[in-house]
Write an enzyme that holds these catalytic residues in place. Structure first.
Site, PDB file in Angstrom:
ATOM      1  N   HIS A   1       0.833  -1.208   0.000  1.00 30.51           N
ATOM      2  CA  HIS A   1       0.000   0.000   0.000  1.00 30.51           C
ATOM      3  C   HIS A   1       0.863   1.252   0.000  1.00 30.51           C
ATOM      4  O   HIS A   1       0.685   2.159   0.802  1.00 30.51           O
ATOM      5  CB  HIS A   1      -0.934  -0.002   1.217  1.00 30.51           C
ATOM      6  CG  HIS A   1      -1.836  -1.196   1.263  1.00 30.51           C
ATOM      7  ND1 HIS A   1      -2.704  -1.510   0.249  1.00 30.51           N
ATOM      8  CD2 HIS A   1      -1.993  -2.155   2.218  1.00 30.51           C
ATOM      9  CE1 HIS A   1      -3.380  -2.607   0.563  1.00 30.51           C
ATOM     10  NE2 HIS A   1      -2.957  -3.023   1.742  1.00 30.51           N
ATOM     11  N   CYS A   2       1.791   1.299  -0.932  1.00 37.44           N
ATOM     12  CA  CYS A   2       2.754   2.400  -1.023  1.00 37.44           C
ATOM     13  C   CYS A   2       2.563   3.105  -2.362  1.00 37.44           C
ATOM     14  O   CYS A   2       2.100   2.501  -3.338  1.00 37.44           O
ATOM     15  CB  CYS A   2       4.176   1.837  -0.902  1.00 37.44           C
ATOM     16  SG  CYS A   2       5.501   3.045  -1.154  1.00 37.44           S
ATOM     17  N   GLY A   3       2.907   4.370  -2.407  1.00 34.72           N
ATOM     18  CA  GLY A   3       2.823   5.091  -3.657  1.00 34.72           C
ATOM     19  C   GLY A   3       3.750   4.542  -4.728  1.00 34.72           C
ATOM     20  O   GLY A   3       3.593   4.855  -5.916  1.00 34.72           O
TER      21      GLY A   3
END
Length: 210
Positions: free
Chosen positions: A91-93
């Site tokens: 769930h990271c950019g």
């Protein structure tokens, strides 16, 4: 016989031994060659030992594959191979870099490169379960390179592999930090999250270790 020739004959020593030139000891060519050969052999042994120590620090571990009961001996899998190591999160950019990492894997796998991802929640961006983390990388992005179960990657509690990466280069400052490692276990380049896996600098580093 002239005095000069007599002096030169008297100063000569048997082959391989010390002789003198105007009273100053010199080493014969044979002794010099032996000394140089010994020094080169010693340097080679030191480099071999250093390479083995680096590989041991990095890969002398066993880790479980992501969302799997299979445990992998990292030394058997990666030692002596060029490796691209990445710490990952779901769930990271930068999670969409999985797509480019897979492309790198497909591009260079036949030339020996091992791409390997290590799931980590050090930045509070990994999925709540391994099943979900596996779905993100394997299903959503079609990852086929090695992925391993969640481990800490920074600070005093980091896994020993990442402690060695930090010792040689730097610790990850965020998810998707990249390390290019040569066949001797030496980190030749590291890249922050914002540097994409297919950036020219990364490609050059990878090509260098193949």
């Amino acid at each position: 016989m002239s005095p000069e020739r007599a002096a030169r004959r008297t100063s000569r020593a048997p082959r391989g031994q010390w002789s003198t030139l105007e009273g100053v000891p010199i080493i014969s060519v044979r002794c010099t060659r032996t000394l140089v050969s010994s020094l080169l052999l010693g340097a080679s042994l030191l480099l071999t030992t250093a390479g083995a120590s680096a590989q041991q620090a990095l890969f002398d571990h066993q880790l479980r594959r992501l969302h799997s009961g299979e445990t992998v001996d990292l030394a058997q899998r990666f030692a002596g191979q060029p490796v691209l190591v990445v710490n990952t999160a779901s769930h990271c950019g930068f999670t969409n870099q999985f797509k480019e990492l897979e492309a790198i894997h497909q591009r260079y796998k036949d030339r020996g490169l091992k791409v390997v991802g290590f799931s980590s929640d050090d930045f509070d961006q990994e999925a709540d379960s391994e099943a979900k983390a596996a779905e993100v990388c394997f299903v959503n992005f079609g990852v086929s390179f090695d992925m391993f179960a969640t481990i800490p990657v920074r600070g005093a509690g980091a896994h020993p592999l990442f402690r060695e990466l930090a010792r040689q280069a730097e610790e990850p400052r965020w998810n998707f930090h990249k390390y290019v490692i040569d066949r001797d276990g030496k980190v030749v380049a590291s890249f922050p999250s914002r540097t994409r896996p297919d950036a020219p600098d990364v490609i050059r580093a990878i090509e260098k270790v193949l």
